[in-house]
Scaffold this motif. Structure first.
Motif, mmCIF file in Angstrom:
data_model
loop_
_atom_site.group_PDB
_atom_site.id
_atom_site.type_symbol
_atom_site.label_atom_id
_atom_site.label_comp_id
_atom_site.label_asym_id
_atom_site.label_seq_id
_atom_site.Cartn_x
_atom_site.Cartn_y
_atom_site.Cartn_z
ATOM 1 N N ALA A 31 -3.554 1.034 3.637
ATOM 2 C CA ALA A 31 -3.014 0.752 2.299
ATOM 3 C C ALA A 31 -1.567 1.217 2.188
ATOM 4 C CB ALA A 31 -3.877 1.436 1.239
ATOM 5 N N GLN A 32 -1.250 2.367 2.794
ATOM 6 C CA GLN A 32 0.127 2.849 2.796
ATOM 7 C C GLN A 32 1.038 1.900 3.585
ATOM 8 O OE1 GLN A 32 1.589 5.629 1.203
ATOM 9 N NE2 GLN A 32 -0.344 5.486 0.082
ATOM 10 N N LEU A 33 0.519 1.324 4.647
ATOM 11 C CA LEU A 33 1.306 0.360 5.417
ATOM 12 C C LEU A 33 1.584 -0.892 4.599
ATOM 13 C CD1 LEU A 33 -0.344 0.595 8.967
ATOM 14 C CD2 LEU A 33 1.835 1.565 8.218
ATOM 15 N N ASP A 34 0.613 -1.314 3.794
ATOM 16 C CA ASP A 34 0.830 -2.479 2.920
ATOM 17 C C ASP A 34 1.927 -2.189 1.898
ATOM 18 O OD1 ASP A 34 -1.118 -3.949 4.206
ATOM 19 O OD2 ASP A 34 -2.708 -3.448 2.766
ATOM 20 N N LEU A 35 1.915 -0.966 1.351
ATOM 21 C CA LEU A 35 2.955 -0.591 0.392
ATOM 22 C C LEU A 35 4.324 -0.562 1.064
ATOM 23 C CD1 LEU A 35 1.067 2.275 -1.483
ATOM 24 C CD2 LEU A 35 1.638 0.005 -2.393
ATOM 25 N N ALA A 36 4.370 -0.031 2.290
ATOM 26 C CA ALA A 36 5.635 0.008 3.035
ATOM 27 C C ALA A 36 6.140 -1.404 3.301
ATOM 28 C CB ALA A 36 5.448 0.764 4.351
ATOM 29 N N GLU A 37 5.229 -2.302 3.640
ATOM 30 C CA GLU A 37 5.601 -3.689 3.937
ATOM 31 C C GLU A 37 6.216 -4.358 2.711
ATOM 32 O OE1 GLU A 37 6.241 -7.360 5.578
ATOM 33 O OE2 GLU A 37 5.766 -5.485 6.602
ATOM 34 N N GLY A 38 5.635 -4.106 1.547
ATOM 35 C CA GLY A 38 6.167 -4.715 0.332
ATOM 36 C C GLY A 38 7.584 -4.274 0.037
ATOM 37 N N VAL A 39 7.839 -2.973 0.165
ATOM 38 C CA VAL A 39 9.190 -2.453 -0.086
ATOM 39 C C VAL A 39 10.157 -2.951 0.983
ATOM 40 C CG1 VAL A 39 10.583 -0.377 -0.354
ATOM 41 C CG2 VAL A 39 8.229 -0.407 -1.206
ATOM 42 N N LEU A 40 9.698 -2.954 2.219
ATOM 43 C CA LEU A 40 10.557 -3.357 3.329
ATOM 44 C C LEU A 40 10.969 -4.826 3.212
ATOM 45 C CD1 LEU A 40 11.786 -2.132 5.864
ATOM 46 C CD2 LEU A 40 9.749 -2.817 7.133
ATOM 47 N N THR A 41 10.043 -5.654 2.798
ATOM 48 C CA THR A 41 10.350 -7.075 2.622
ATOM 49 C C THR A 41 11.432 -7.276 1.580
ATOM 50 O OG1 THR A 41 8.085 -7.707 3.239
ATOM 51 C CG2 THR A 41 9.380 -9.320 2.006
ATOM 52 N N ASP A 42 11.348 -6.511 0.485
ATOM 53 C CA ASP A 42 12.376 -6.609 -0.564
ATOM 54 C C ASP A 42 13.734 -6.143 -0.039
ATOM 55 O OD1 ASP A 42 10.492 -7.537 -2.332
ATOM 56 O OD2 ASP A 42 10.133 -5.581 -3.269
ATOM 57 N N ILE A 43 13.735 -5.060 0.749
ATOM 58 C CA ILE A 43 14.988 -4.536 1.294
ATOM 59 C C ILE A 43 15.648 -5.583 2.189
ATOM 60 C CG2 ILE A 43 15.964 -2.839 2.898
ATOM 61 C CD1 ILE A 43 13.873 -0.859 1.877
ATOM 62 N N GLU A 44 14.861 -6.194 3.064
ATOM 63 C CA GLU A 44 15.402 -7.189 3.998
ATOM 64 C C GLU A 44 15.914 -8.421 3.260
ATOM 65 O OE1 GLU A 44 12.616 -6.152 7.893
ATOM 66 O OE2 GLU A 44 11.885 -7.520 6.348
ATOM 67 N N ALA A 45 15.258 -8.769 2.165
ATOM 68 C CA ALA A 45 15.699 -9.925 1.386
ATOM 69 C C ALA A 45 17.014 -9.643 0.665
ATOM 70 C CB ALA A 45 14.624 -10.316 0.378
ATOM 71 N N ASP A 46 17.198 -8.392 0.237
ATOM 72 C CA ASP A 46 18.398 -8.017 -0.511
ATOM 73 C C ASP A 46 19.610 -7.779 0.383
ATOM 74 O OD1 ASP A 46 16.946 -8.160 -2.807
ATOM 75 O OD2 ASP A 46 16.562 -5.991 -2.938
ATOM 76 N N ASP A 47 19.384 -7.284 1.599
ATOM 77 C CA ASP A 47 20.509 -6.941 2.478
ATOM 78 C C ASP A 47 20.150 -7.288 3.935
ATOM 79 O OD1 ASP A 47 22.633 -5.893 3.845
ATOM 80 O OD2 ASP A 47 22.585 -3.924 2.863
ATOM 81 N N LYS A 48 20.654 -8.401 4.393
ATOM 82 C CA LYS A 48 20.346 -8.883 5.745
ATOM 83 C C LYS A 48 20.967 -8.010 6.826
ATOM 84 C CE LYS A 48 18.322 -12.656 4.203
ATOM 85 N NZ LYS A 48 16.865 -12.870 4.337
ATOM 86 N N SER A 49 21.932 -7.165 6.474
ATOM 87 C CA SER A 49 22.616 -6.359 7.490
ATOM 88 C C SER A 49 21.824 -5.123 7.905
ATOM 89 C CB SER A 49 23.993 -5.915 6.960
ATOM 90 O OG SER A 49 23.840 -5.006 5.869
ATOM 91 N N ILE A 50 20.808 -4.754 7.135
ATOM 92 C CA ILE A 50 20.035 -3.561 7.457
ATOM 93 C C ILE A 50 19.094 -3.836 8.626
ATOM 94 C CG2 ILE A 50 18.285 -1.949 6.614
ATOM 95 C CD1 ILE A 50 19.454 -2.142 3.878
ATOM 96 N N ASN A 51 19.198 -3.005 9.640
ATOM 97 C CA ASN A 51 18.352 -3.138 10.826
ATOM 98 C C ASN A 51 17.052 -2.363 10.590
ATOM 99 O OD1 ASN A 51 17.111 -2.980 13.349
ATOM 100 N ND2 ASN A 51 19.068 -2.947 14.436
ATOM 101 N N THR A 52 15.965 -3.088 10.455
ATOM 102 C CA THR A 52 14.662 -2.461 10.173
ATOM 103 C C THR A 52 13.737 -2.488 11.394
ATOM 104 O OG1 THR A 52 13.797 -4.559 9.327
ATOM 105 C CG2 THR A 52 14.783 -3.045 7.726
ATOM 106 N N THR A 53 14.318 -2.699 12.563
ATOM 107 C CA THR A 53 13.505 -2.812 13.773
ATOM 108 C C THR A 53 12.653 -1.572 14.005
ATOM 109 O OG1 THR A 53 15.173 -4.228 14.801
ATOM 110 C CG2 THR A 53 13.565 -3.208 16.268
ATOM 111 N N ASN A 54 13.254 -0.401 13.857
ATOM 112 C CA ASN A 54 12.541 0.838 14.158
ATOM 113 C C ASN A 54 11.329 1.049 13.263
ATOM 114 O OD1 ASN A 54 14.485 1.312 16.065
ATOM 115 N ND2 ASN A 54 15.573 2.858 14.891
ATOM 116 N N VAL A 55 11.532 0.869 11.970
ATOM 117 C CA VAL A 55 10.414 1.103 11.059
ATOM 118 C C VAL A 55 9.330 0.047 11.235
ATOM 119 C CG1 VAL A 55 11.690 2.423 9.338
ATOM 120 C CG2 VAL A 55 11.674 -0.065 9.197
ATOM 121 N N ARG A 56 9.701 -1.161 11.564
ATOM 122 C CA ARG A 56 8.691 -2.197 11.804
ATOM 123 C C ARG A 56 7.892 -1.904 13.081
ATOM 124 N NH1 ARG A 56 7.752 -5.938 8.530
ATOM 125 N NH2 ARG A 56 9.230 -6.660 6.955
#
Length: 374
Positions: A137-162
């Motif tokens: 469930a915590q991973l689902d919450l992280a995914e929701g926030v992460l998706t919004d971050i990536e949509a708002d700023d394409k320059s952020i590298n989220t490889t590590n957290v993914r």
């Protein structure tokens, strides 16, 4: 209130390295968290002292903790991290804290019920399903926030957290599949599917993660009625493990897989050879842990002899059955059973921290050695 600089000495955040709480990157491990989130964390430490205590490494204790004590500490830590995640500012801070809470549930809190299950696989503990579901469930919450971050700023590298999220989800789903108490074909097929998912980590650069993937793959294959597949995975068997606890359980799983195939002679022989080596694998651990490791191997040897005795009796080989039973009784003796060898983590080698700095490179994924050492 604890000074923010002192938070760098907490294992979840740092390793006694001076840090500047006004900066996002507070130590060499790349754990990124804002000053606002640090303030929330410091408040949480004061309101929940158990969290601060349970974030310390289990190996630092002078005695082997009881499984109940370890489980209670882990659950307190996880609840604290979940509380912190809900109050953290929207953004990478919150993602990292959700991942930390997921790691706490799937790797730390699930370790205790998985230990019990490895020692008695008749009924998966209900607490295992509960901890894993909360972690997912915590991973689902992280995914929701992460998706919004990536949509708002394409320059952020989220490889590590993914990458971290994928690892936790893969192991978490495998553990969840193990909690299915049925022996249906559907349940077996599900286990085999998760074995395929775990395969990506069998060749991981971190040998402790590799060893963990092999252990749980083998457990799942045995549960699915595929001991041959388990035997293919569980090599080598006599060399020192990268992670003593995970590695020992993996090697004993090979003994059990051999017994599943009816090869009791090889299973007992391998267990006997492990008995000669096990103490040296835990020579840096405290005496209680060493006794637990030695006792675990001894217990498996006794179980193998007793299972072989029943097989020989059913085959009408009374004389050989009597010999095997005699060996079991001689080995068991009158000594008090050793304490259970507790898994401190269900997956070894997964750091508590993950770099999530904007623009950080994929190869900056944290790989500190803060789990078990050979």
């Amino acid at each position: 209130m604890r000074h923010l600089r002192d938070l760098c000495s907490i294992p979840m955040l740092g390793d006694d390295i001076p840090c500047d709480p006004t900066q996002r990157k507070i130590n060499r491990h790349g754990f990124s968290i804002s000053p606002a989130a640090l303030l929330v964390f410091s408040t949480l430490l004061i309101s929940s002292p158990m969290l601060a205590v349970s974030l310390t490494r289990p190996g630092s204790q002078t005695t082997e903790p009881t499984t109940t004590h370890q489980s209670d500490l882990a659950v307190d830590s996880c609840s604290g991290l979940e509380q912190l995640a809900t109050t953290a500012p929207q953004g990478l801070d919150r993602v990292i804290l959700h991942l930390s809470a997921a790691r706490c549930r799937i790797i730390v809190a699930a370790a205790d019920p998985l230990t019990h299950w490895l020692n008695d696989a008749s009924v998966p503990p209900s607490s295992l399903r509960e901890q894993v579901q909360k972690g997912l469930a915590q991973l689902d919450l992280a995914e929701g926030v992460l998706t919004d971050i990536e949509a708002d700023d394409k320059s952020i590298n989220t490889t590590n957290v993914r990458r971290r999220a994928d690892l936790l989800k893969t192991f978490g789903l495998a553990f969840l599949a193990l909690t299915d108490g049925t022996d249906s074909q559907e349940s077996r097929d599900r286990l085999i599917d998760h074995c395929a998912d775990l395969a990506i980590y069998v060749d991981d650069d971190d040998k402790m993660i590799t060893e963990s993937a092999k252990l749980w793959q083998a457990v799942a294959y045995r549960r699915a009625g595929k001991p041959d597949r388990a035997l293919q995975i569980l090599r080598p068997v006599l060399s020192p493990p990268a992670s003593p606890r995970i590695g020992l359980y993996a090697r004993l799983e090979r003994c059990r897989a051999l017994a599943d195939k009816g090869d009791f002679v090889s299973a007992i022989s391998l267990a006997s050879r492990l008995a000669v080596r096990v103490e040296s694998w835990f020579d840096t651990e405290n005496e209680a842990t060493q006794r637990a490791a030695v006792g675990l191997v001894k217990g498996v040897r006794v179980d193998l002899y007793r299972t072989w005795t029943k097989k020989l009796q059913s085959d009408g080989q009374a004389y050989r059955a009597k010999q095997a039973d005699g060996e079991a009784e001689k080995l068991a003796g009158d000594a008090k059973p050793a304490d259970m060898l507790v898994l401190t983590e269900s997956v070894a080698g997964v750091p508590t921290r993950v770099s999530a700095e904007p623009g950080s490179q994929p190869d900056e994924f944290d790989s500190e050695e803060e789990s078990e050492t050979p």
